[in-house]
Design a protein around this motif. Structure first.
Motif, short mmCIF file in Angstrom:
data_model
loop_
_atom_site.label_atom_id
_atom_site.label_comp_id
_atom_site.label_asym_id
_atom_site.label_seq_id
_atom_site.Cartn_x
_atom_site.Cartn_y
_atom_site.Cartn_z
N ALA A 31 -1.23 -0.79 -1.37
CA ALA A 31 -2.26 -1.00 -2.39
C ALA A 31 -3.65 -1.13 -1.78
O ALA A 31 -4.64 -1.09 -2.50
CB ALA A 31 -1.94 -2.25 -3.22
N GLY A 32 -3.73 -1.30 -0.46
CA GLY A 32 -5.01 -1.42 0.21
C GLY A 32 -5.42 -2.86 0.49
O GLY A 32 -6.44 -3.10 1.14
N GLY A 33 -4.65 -3.82 0.03
CA GLY A 33 -4.94 -5.23 0.29
C GLY A 33 -4.34 -5.68 1.61
O GLY A 33 -3.71 -4.90 2.33
N THR A 34 -4.54 -6.95 1.90
CA THR A 34 -4.03 -7.53 3.13
C THR A 34 -3.04 -8.64 2.83
O THR A 34 -3.29 -9.47 1.95
CB THR A 34 -5.19 -8.11 3.98
OG1 THR A 34 -6.11 -7.06 4.27
CG2 THR A 34 -4.69 -8.70 5.27
N ILE A 35 -1.94 -8.65 3.56
CA ILE A 35 -1.02 -9.79 3.56
C ILE A 35 -0.98 -10.32 4.98
O ILE A 35 -1.23 -9.58 5.94
CB ILE A 35 0.39 -9.43 3.04
CG1 ILE A 35 1.03 -8.32 3.87
CG2 ILE A 35 0.36 -9.09 1.56
CD1 ILE A 35 2.48 -8.02 3.51
#
Length: 185
Positions: free
Chosen positions: A137-141
């Motif tokens: 999705a392009g986010g960071t975890i």
């Protein structure tokens, strides 16, 4: 037992052991269901009774073909109880056709390109004290170690504990988690 019978029994045991092991380790069950390392993520998830909400969400989001595709993917798969912990109205709203894009964004936030095993997570955490990963999705975890458990922090600061790690699939690996991860915004 004759030599021939012993040899046949040993061969049968070797065949069964080969079928039951992926990368030299038994593939864990998920929700009591056998996970087959030669099947894609979408197929195995659909067999796990504790992932039915995730499977329904993936179907509604029209992502089944993606998770049945070549990959490889690392999926952090929330169990049914993780979805049940969300406000009922939130889940109901996300399952509406007009909110499909938002649902796709949340689900792909649980997917990281490549095959990242728990050993890979631990190595990255030990090297940097924590490990950031960019999701599909392009986010960071962020993966970290808390009280001996691998936990995954989302962009809102919530965390989820990896309950079952290294469920090997033909197109990647699944780590079963106890909370739904949410991207920022």
């Amino acid at each position: 037992m004759t030599f021939k019978t012993t040899l046949l029994a040993a061969a049968a045991t070797a065949v069964l052991a080969t079928a039951a092991f992926a990368d030299g380790h038994a593939n864990p069950t998920v929700g009591g269901a056998e996970m087959l390392a030669d099947q894609p993520i979408a197929v195995n998830a659909s067999n796990a009774p504790n992932l039915t909400t995730l499977v329904a969400a993936v179907t509604q989001a029209q992502l089944v073909d993606v998770l049945a595709g070549e990959g490889p993917f690392t999926v952090f798969a929330p169990v049914n109880d993780a979805f049940a912990a969300l406000p009922e109205a939130t889940v109901a709203s996300l399952m509406m056709d007009e909110n499909r894009a938002a649902l796709q964004g949340i689900l792909t936030y649980h997917v990281v390109p490549g095959t990242i095993t728990s050993a890979d997570l631990m190595e990255a955490i030990e090297t940097n004290e924590y490990a950031n990963f960019t999701t599909v999705a392009g986010g960071t975890i962020t993966a970290d170690l808390v009280n001996g458990d691998i936990v995954i922090f989302d962009e809102t600061g919530r965390f989820s504990t990896v309950g079952t790690a290294d469920v090997m699939q033909s197109n990647g690996v699944v780590h079963v988690i106890d909370r739904v991860l949410m991207p920022a915004g």
